[in-house]
Write a protein that holds these residues in place. Structure first.
Motif, short mmCIF file in Angstrom:
data_model
loop_
_atom_site.label_atom_id
_atom_site.label_comp_id
_atom_site.label_asym_id
_atom_site.label_seq_id
_atom_site.Cartn_x
_atom_site.Cartn_y
_atom_site.Cartn_z
N ARG A 4 -12.66 -3.85 -0.33
CA ARG A 4 -11.20 -4.05 -0.32
C ARG A 4 -10.52 -2.70 -0.42
O ARG A 4 -11.05 -1.77 -1.03
N LEU A 5 -9.34 -2.61 0.16
CA LEU A 5 -8.53 -1.40 0.06
C LEU A 5 -7.71 -1.44 -1.23
O LEU A 5 -7.42 -2.52 -1.73
N PRO A 6 -7.31 -0.27 -1.73
CA PRO A 6 -6.29 -0.32 -2.78
C PRO A 6 -5.05 -0.99 -2.17
O PRO A 6 -4.71 -0.73 -1.02
N ALA A 71 -3.92 2.67 13.67
CA ALA A 71 -4.73 2.62 14.89
C ALA A 71 -5.13 1.17 15.14
O ALA A 71 -5.06 0.33 14.24
N ASP A 72 -5.57 0.90 16.35
CA ASP A 72 -5.98 -0.47 16.70
C ASP A 72 -7.08 -0.98 15.77
O ASP A 72 -7.09 -2.15 15.40
N TRP A 73 -8.01 -0.11 15.40
CA TRP A 73 -9.13 -0.55 14.58
C TRP A 73 -8.69 -1.01 13.20
O TRP A 73 -9.38 -1.81 12.58
N VAL A 78 -9.22 -4.96 8.74
CA VAL A 78 -8.65 -5.50 7.50
C VAL A 78 -8.36 -6.99 7.64
O VAL A 78 -7.50 -7.39 8.42
N ASP A 79 -9.07 -7.78 6.89
CA ASP A 79 -8.84 -9.22 6.84
C ASP A 79 -8.00 -9.53 5.60
O ASP A 79 -7.77 -8.66 4.77
N ARG A 80 -7.59 -10.78 5.45
CA ARG A 80 -6.69 -11.14 4.36
C ARG A 80 -7.28 -10.84 2.98
O ARG A 80 -6.61 -10.30 2.12
N ARG A 81 -8.52 -11.18 2.76
CA ARG A 81 -9.12 -11.04 1.43
C ARG A 81 -10.04 -9.82 1.28
O ARG A 81 -10.31 -9.40 0.17
N SER A 82 -10.55 -9.34 2.39
CA SER A 82 -11.50 -8.23 2.32
C SER A 82 -11.55 -7.50 3.66
O SER A 82 -10.90 -7.90 4.62
N MET A 83 -12.38 -6.48 3.70
CA MET A 83 -12.58 -5.76 4.94
C MET A 83 -13.52 -6.57 5.84
O MET A 83 -14.51 -7.13 5.36
N ARG A 84 -13.22 -6.63 7.12
CA ARG A 84 -14.11 -7.31 8.06
C ARG A 84 -15.29 -6.42 8.42
O ARG A 84 -16.36 -6.91 8.74
#
Length: 156
Positions: A4-6, A71-73, A78-84
């Motif tokens: 997850r991101l900050p 950027a497009d990536w 980034v998904d709703r709950r975590s990184m894809r």
């Protein structure tokens, strides 16, 4: 390599709403704002950045060309709950000499993620640059290049 991101939910919303990225890109056209953003988020701010003016110009040019700060990536990652996108489970497959260089005061990717990354790669070393933020190669180029030279020379 972090799950997850900050401020993950805020990042997810900003990416999905589609207007924060272009709005931020327009704000970054102001050099004073771009300088403050870089010093707040990308650099630790402990000392002057050797080529800050050229970094500011690069960031402004990239934001203009892209029309967004994202950027497009970013939207794909980034998904709703975590990184894809999570490469951590695959890092054990790396079989070449590896060093991970990370800024000690990175406000975007915590140094704990760098520790986890280096631990997942067989034989990898983690080198942190004291007082550096997210772009240690730009913030402290002499220290970064010294670590890189040390690593490359050890491979010969």
């Amino acid at each position: 390599m972090q799950p997850r991101l900050p401020h993950h939910l805020a990042a997810y919303c900003a990416l999905r709403l589609r207007f924060p990225g272009p709005l931020a890109a327009k704000l970054l056209a102001n050099r004073a704002i771009a300088r403050k953003v870089l010093n707040r988020w990308f650099f630790a701010g402990d000392q002057p950045i050797p080529d800050l003016d050229s970094v500011v110009e690069e960031v402004i040019a990239e934001a203009r060309a892209r029309g967004s700060v994202f950027a497009d990536w970013h939207g794909d990652a980034v998904d709703r709950r975590s990184m894809r996108i999570n490469h951590l489970p695959h890092l054990g497959q790396i079989r070449c000499p590896t060093t991970v260089i990370h800024g000690e005061k990175d406000a975007i990717v915590p140094v704990a993620s760098a520790h986890e990354t280096a631990a997942a790669i067989p034989g990898a070393a983690l080198r942190t640059i004291a007082g550096a933020g997210h772009w240690p190669n730009r913030e402290k180029p002499n220290e970064f290049n010294a670590l890189l030279r040390e690593f490359v020379n050890a491979q010969q």
